[in-house]
Design a protein around this motif. Structure first.
Motif, PDB file in Angstrom:
ATOM      1  N   LYS A  23       0.824  -1.215   0.000  1.00 30.04           N
ATOM      2  CA  LYS A  23       0.000   0.000   0.000  1.00 30.04           C
ATOM      3  C   LYS A  23       0.859   1.266   0.000  1.00 30.04           C
ATOM      4  N   ASP A  24       2.047   1.223   0.597  1.00 34.71           N
ATOM      5  CA  ASP A  24       2.936   2.390   0.597  1.00 34.71           C
ATOM      6  C   ASP A  24       3.410   2.707  -0.824  1.00 34.71           C
ATOM      7  N   GLN A  27       0.582   4.191  -2.818  1.00 35.16           N
ATOM      8  CA  GLN A  27       0.381   5.586  -2.412  1.00 35.16           C
ATOM      9  C   GLN A  27       1.456   6.485  -3.036  1.00 35.16           C
ATOM     10  N   GLU A  28       2.706   6.035  -3.018  1.00 31.82           N
ATOM     11  CA  GLU A  28       3.792   6.821  -3.617  1.00 31.82           C
ATOM     12  C   GLU A  28       3.550   7.059  -5.104  1.00 31.82           C
ATOM     13  N   GLN A  30       0.684   7.126  -6.477  1.00 32.29           N
ATOM     14  CA  GLN A  30      -0.640   7.739  -6.611  1.00 32.29           C
ATOM     15  C   GLN A  30      -1.602   6.850  -7.396  1.00 32.29           C
ATOM     16  N   PRO A  32      -4.775   4.443  -6.704  1.00 30.21           N
ATOM     17  CA  PRO A  32      -5.738   4.036  -5.678  1.00 30.21           C
ATOM     18  C   PRO A  32      -5.767   2.511  -5.501  1.00 30.21           C
ATOM     19  N   GLU A  47      -2.568  -5.578  -0.010  1.00 26.48           N
ATOM     20  CA  GLU A  47      -1.843  -4.319   0.217  1.00 26.48           C
ATOM     21  C   GLU A  47      -1.064  -4.281   1.523  1.00 26.48           C
TER      22      GLU A  47
END
Length: 66
Positions: A23-24, A27-28, A30, A32, A47
């Motif tokens: 999940k990191d 997120q990095e 971008q 979803p 994730e």
């Protein structure tokens, strides 16, 4: 720690000094969570999975709609 990330935009080698989860990375980048399926070393993962040194992470974007 070094790992490879493959997306529809290509392959890149990423480095991190701290432990990261799938999940990191999403997120990095971008991306979803609900729009991607992620494989780590050819196996589908969730994730919350941690990334290890040398892992190959493949992010497959899922297209959905009506």
């Amino acid at each position: 720690m070094k790992f490879t990330v493959i997306t529809d935009e290509g392959k890149r080698v990423m480095e991190s000094e701290e432990k990261k989860k799938i999940k990191d990375i999403l997120q990095e980048l971008q991306i979803p969570l609900e729009t991607a399926v992620v494989k780590r070393n050819s196996e589908i993962v969730i994730e919350e999975e941690e990334i290890s040194d040398g892992d190959i992470i493949e992010i497959i974007r899922v297209i959905y709609g009506g």
